[in-house]
Design a protein around this motif. Structure first.
Motif, PDB file in Angstrom:
ATOM      1  N   ASN A 158       0.819  -1.208   0.000  1.00 60.83           N
ATOM      2  CA  ASN A 158       0.000   0.000   0.000  1.00 60.83           C
ATOM      3  C   ASN A 158       0.854   1.260   0.000  1.00 60.83           C
ATOM      4  O   ASN A 158       0.462   2.296  -0.538  1.00 60.83           O
ATOM      5  N   ALA A 159       2.035   1.167   0.615  1.00 61.37           N
ATOM      6  CA  ALA A 159       2.918   2.328   0.670  1.00 61.37           C
ATOM      7  C   ALA A 159       3.464   2.691  -0.707  1.00 61.37           C
ATOM      8  O   ALA A 159       3.771   3.850  -0.979  1.00 61.37           O
ATOM      9  N   VAL A 160       3.601   1.697  -1.591  1.00 58.23           N
ATOM     10  CA  VAL A 160       4.189   1.960  -2.905  1.00 58.23           C
ATOM     11  C   VAL A 160       3.167   1.900  -4.035  1.00 58.23           C
ATOM     12  O   VAL A 160       3.480   2.299  -5.156  1.00 58.23           O
ATOM     13  N   ASP A 161       1.967   1.409  -3.742  1.00 60.23           N
ATOM     14  CA  ASP A 161       0.948   1.300  -4.794  1.00 60.23           C
ATOM     15  C   ASP A 161       0.138   2.590  -4.844  1.00 60.23           C
ATOM     16  O   ASP A 161      -0.763   2.817  -4.036  1.00 60.23           O
ATOM     17  N   MET A 162       0.467   3.452  -5.792  1.00 59.06           N
ATOM     18  CA  MET A 162      -0.215   4.744  -5.931  1.00 59.06           C
ATOM     19  C   MET A 162      -1.176   4.752  -7.116  1.00 59.06           C
ATOM     20  O   MET A 162      -1.580   5.815  -7.596  1.00 59.06           O
ATOM     21  N   ARG A 163      -1.541   3.585  -7.597  1.00 59.15           N
ATOM     22  CA  ARG A 163      -2.467   3.536  -8.724  1.00 59.15           C
ATOM     23  C   ARG A 163      -3.827   4.093  -8.324  1.00 59.15           C
ATOM     24  O   ARG A 163      -4.298   3.884  -7.201  1.00 59.15           O
ATOM     25  N   PRO A 164      -4.469   4.806  -9.230  1.00 51.20           N
ATOM     26  CA  PRO A 164      -5.788   5.369  -8.908  1.00 51.20           C
ATOM     27  C   PRO A 164      -6.870   4.294  -8.924  1.00 51.20           C
ATOM     28  O   PRO A 164      -6.739   3.272  -9.609  1.00 51.20           O
ATOM     29  N   GLN A 165      -7.911   4.507  -8.160  1.00 52.32           N
ATOM     30  CA  GLN A 165      -9.057   3.596  -8.197  1.00 52.32           C
ATOM     31  C   GLN A 165     -10.014   3.969  -9.321  1.00 52.32           C
ATOM     32  O   GLN A 165     -10.720   3.114  -9.849  1.00 52.32           O
ATOM     33  N   GLU A 166     -10.033   5.256  -9.676  1.00 51.19           N
ATOM     34  CA  GLU A 166     -10.932   5.707 -10.740  1.00 51.19           C
ATOM     35  C   GLU A 166     -10.349   6.942 -11.408  1.00 51.19           C
ATOM     36  O   GLU A 166      -9.488   7.623 -10.843  1.00 51.19           O
ATOM     37  N   VAL A 167     -10.807   7.214 -12.614  1.00 52.23           N
ATOM     38  CA  VAL A 167     -10.352   8.368 -13.381  1.00 52.23           C
ATOM     39  C   VAL A 167     -11.582   9.125 -13.876  1.00 52.23           C
ATOM     40  O   VAL A 167     -12.562   8.506 -14.335  1.00 52.23           O
ATOM     41  N   ARG A 168     -11.531  10.456 -13.793  1.00 52.97           N
ATOM     42  CA  ARG A 168     -12.630  11.308 -14.266  1.00 52.97           C
ATOM     43  C   ARG A 168     -12.320  11.718 -15.710  1.00 52.97           C
ATOM     44  O   ARG A 168     -11.473  12.579 -15.961  1.00 52.97           O
ATOM     45  N   VAL A 169     -12.993  11.082 -16.663  1.00 49.14           N
ATOM     46  CA  VAL A 169     -12.759  11.316 -18.092  1.00 49.14           C
ATOM     47  C   VAL A 169     -13.743  12.367 -18.598  1.00 49.14           C
ATOM     48  O   VAL A 169     -14.945  12.304 -18.303  1.00 49.14           O
TER      49      VAL A 169
END
Length: 733
Positions: free
Chosen positions: A202-213
């Motif tokens: 969790n400390a290194v996983d900065m991927r987004p959960q969602e994107v506003r397109v």
């Protein structure tokens, strides 16, 4: 070929080591590395049928650890990784069984403390047997299955023999107590391992959960979707407080962006139209729209996660040593247990006492604390580094960093900022003004993309000088640029032909003249005279000639980074030799070295010369780290004990180096060396602590002071303490 598989539910470190060893011996397998922190199995080799390979690996897992599933590796989405609503039915059963055992142990304690409390012995014995079966059944079942498959020296077999032996020598309550606390310790050990793994990832996983397109076809309507679905070229919205979800370029709006999650740089940057932003950074103030430049799989957040996961499977020497040690440790302790059970009993006749002591040896002989604590310590160190914007390529790099005795640093872009600026403008005499000289040079250099050329143009623009872009431009590699300029204007905007009356060919405003801007070789090519070399000058000399007349020079310099001196002083204070390597002239190198207190300077070097210097440095001082830009210095990076790239994490830099410094700061070098030493120290702390505790309990057992309860602590208790000690590194500043 390369392949990554997922070995789900493989949590036993000792079993994992056995599985890994068996897989390495498979036909066609060149290397196999299993990372218990990520459950990933990375394979290299040659095989014809991938599905057959998976089936063979599954058979190996089934033979050693029940319940392990071999699947294709597919990284779960961020939302799934953050979802903790998994089925905890097995945990509930385990907790229930442990609860029953605790009730009986409390009852046993009360009957000892309070006289008169108790029940008929037959009922009491029956209850203890029921409790033992409930607690020990999974252990006994696994031990029996493994014996049939030839796997004897595992924790299930050892615990089964120890507790059954206790029952045989009429120590039923102790057998129940030992298996109870073994199950409790095992439960918390797995929980601690999972918690550590989750916290690090969790400390290194900065991927987004969602994107506003931004749906431009529907009037700019915002559509929220998973980041995996977003394509290059789409427009996305980033609100204040949101993570930058994907790598892209700002199209509209302005804001301040906190890049610390990616680079470790604490000072926010200004972002506006045209600014390129990396995913994982935080939008602090304004709403912006961005064009997506890279899909999720190629964005920085995924690169960082890939780097950490890849690093987890690269095992250090200490890890491999402990794995080999564990293979001989358990049989040796089991052999000692047999000796303790038989020889003293034959000599003294106290079979009960010495068999009991031998059983404590069996309980303590499991090497899980040793095998598990080392990889978790290194994984925590890798996680800490990634939080500081430093990507490490494995545990072996941490070991190498901890032993570094010298750091060789490229000058331009590493010690210095890599941003060339005009240091001084020096006309040949008073007949040519500084503004005229700079204007003439800018007119020619304006067509070039070279950093030195751009610095001259920027200096002219900063002084509001006007100039006509030259024509008939010819750029000569390694020498400079030739072009023709019509007229020259100064600060006042007036024609300045009178100020350069000595310059041949510039008789009137309407005439053009050939202008040379470059080094000594360019002037010699065109037979220009009047220039004398100055070896003492700091920076890069850019010589200017109009027609056949030398009119002056412009000195371009690259200043040290603001923290270079402090970082180099810290390295020197820690006993690490600092060495500057550069292709620039000696005067420029010595000027920077004096400002930053670098110990040793090597100037006017070609790339192969830098490699030679690094090799000599290793011979004189010991293990050497080289830090450069990761692209032009690939031979030196490969030849050093540790290669570090100072940059923004470009693909070429990540490929060429062992360490990538996302934040362009020499303080990162100081931090990563200190972190490596701390990580290695914690790993050895765990190893020494585990071995010492086990040896002490064995000695106390021989002396009659340590019971099997102590032995359980020496097994699962020590494992938990080592895990907690390892996780400290993740939060180290």
């Amino acid at each position: 070929m390369e392949e990554t598989l997922l070995l789900k539910d493989l949590n036993c470190a000792n079993c994992a080591a056995k599985i890994e060893d068996r897989i390495r011996k498979m036909a066609g397998i060149e290397s196999a590395d299993f990372a218990i922190a990520t459950h990933q199995l990375r394979l290299t080799g040659a095989w014809e049928d991938r599905e057959a390979l998976k089936c063979e690996i599954q058979a190996i897992c089934d033979a050693i650890e029940e319940g392990v599933t071999v699947t294709d590796y597919e990284r779960p989405s961020k939302a799934l990784m953050d979802d903790h609503s998994h089925d905890h039915g097995s945990d509930a059963v385990t907790i229930g069984i442990i609860g029953v055992g605790l009730i009986f142990m409390i009852y046993e304690a009360l009957t000892t403390i309070v006289p008169g409390i108790g029940m008929p012995e037959s009922i009491e014995t029956a209850i203890y047997y029921i409790a033992y079966v409930l607690l020990a059944f999974p252990v006994l079942k696994t031990a029996g299955r493994n014996i049939l498959k030839g796997e004897i020296f595992d924790e299930n077999f050892l615990m089964s023999i120890a507790t059954l032996g206790a029952i045989v020598i009429d120590a039923l309550p102790e057998a129940v107590g030992v298996i109870l606390f073994y199950r409790i310790g095992e439960f918390f050990e797995h929980k601690a391992t999972d918690r550590s793994r989750t916290e690090i990832m969790n400390a290194v996983d900065m991927r987004p959960q969602e994107v506003r397109v931004v749906d431009e076809c529907c009037g700019g309507e915002i559509i929220v979707m998973a980041p995996e679905r977003v394509e290059v070229g789409w427009t996305i919205e980033v609100r204040p407080g949101d993570l930058i979800p994907l790598d892209g370029t700002v199209l509209d709006g302005s804001t301040r962006v906190n890049t610390a999650p990616v680079t470790g740089e604490p000072v926010p940057i200004r972002a506006e139209r045209g600014t390129q932003l990396l995913s994982g950074c935080i939008n602090e103030s304004g709403r912006i729209t961005m064009r997506v430049d890279k899909p999720l799989g190629e964005s920085m957040v995924t690169k960082i996660l890939d780097a950490v996961e890849n690093a987890a499977s690269s095992k250090p020497k200490i890890d491999r040593f402990i794995t080999r040690f564990a293979r001989v440790y358990t049989p040796i302790v089991v052999g000692l247990a047999l000796i303790v059970a038989i020889i003293p009993s034959l000599l003294t006749g106290e079979w009960h006492k010495w068999i009991y002591t031998a059983l404590t040896f069996l309980v303590i002989s499991c090497p899980c604390a040793l095998v598990l604590s080392v990889p978790l310590a290194f994984f925590s160190g890798i996680g800490n580094a990634s939080k500081q914007g430093i990507l490490l390529k494995g545990g072996r790099v941490i070991e190498a960093l901890a032993g570094v005795k010298a750091v060789a640093l490229d000058k331009t872009g590493t010690i210095t900022s890599g941003e060339f600026k005009v240091h001084s403008v020096e006309p040949v005499n008073d007949s040519v003004s500084e503004s005229v000289l700079l204007s003439v040079a800018a007119a020619v250099e304006s067509v070039s993309t070279h950093p030195i050329a751009q610095s001259i143009v920027e200096a002219a623009n900063a002084q509001n000088l006007t100039f006509t872009v030259s024509s008939d431009v010819q750029e000569l590699a390694g020498e400079g640029i030739v072009g023709r300029v019509i007229g020259v204007q100064g600060l006042d905007g007036a024609v300045t032909a009178d100020k350069v009356a000595i310059v041949q060919g510039l008789a009137s405003r309407g005439e053009d003249v050939q202008v040379l801007v470059g080094n000594r070789r360019l002037l010699e090519r065109y037979d220009v005279t009047g220039y004398s070399a100055d070896a003492s000058v700091y920076g890069t000399e850019v010589l200017v000639a109009v027609g056949k007349q030398y009119v002056g020079r412009i000195i371009i310099s690259d200043e040290p980074r603001v923290d270079s001196a402090t970082a180099i002083q810290k390295l020197n204070a820690n006993g690490i030799k600092t060495i500057m390597l550069t292709g620039d002239a000696l005067a420029s190198a010595e000027y920077i070295a004096k400002q930053t207190t670098v110990s040793e300077v090597h100037a006017s070097l070609l790339p192969q010369d830098k490699l030679f210097v690094v090799q000599n440095t290793r011979a004189v001082y010991g293990p050497t780290m080289f830090v450069g830009d990761g692209i032009n210095d690939a031979p030196v990076l490969a030849g050093a004990d540790v290669g570090g790239a100072m940059g923004s994490g470009a693909d070429a830099a990540i490929e060429a180096s062992d360490v990538v410094f996302m934040r362009p700061s020499l303080q990162s070098i100081v931090h990563v060396i200190d972190l490596a030493k701390a990580t290695l120290s914690v790993a050895w702390q765990n190893v020494v602590f585990a071995i010492v505790v086990k040896v002490i309990i064995m000695v106390l057992g021989l002396m009659g002071y340590a019971s099997m309860w102590w032995a359980v602590f020496g097994d699962t208790g020590v494992s938990i303490l080592c895990i907690l000690n390892s996780i400290r590194i993740l939060n180290r500043k």
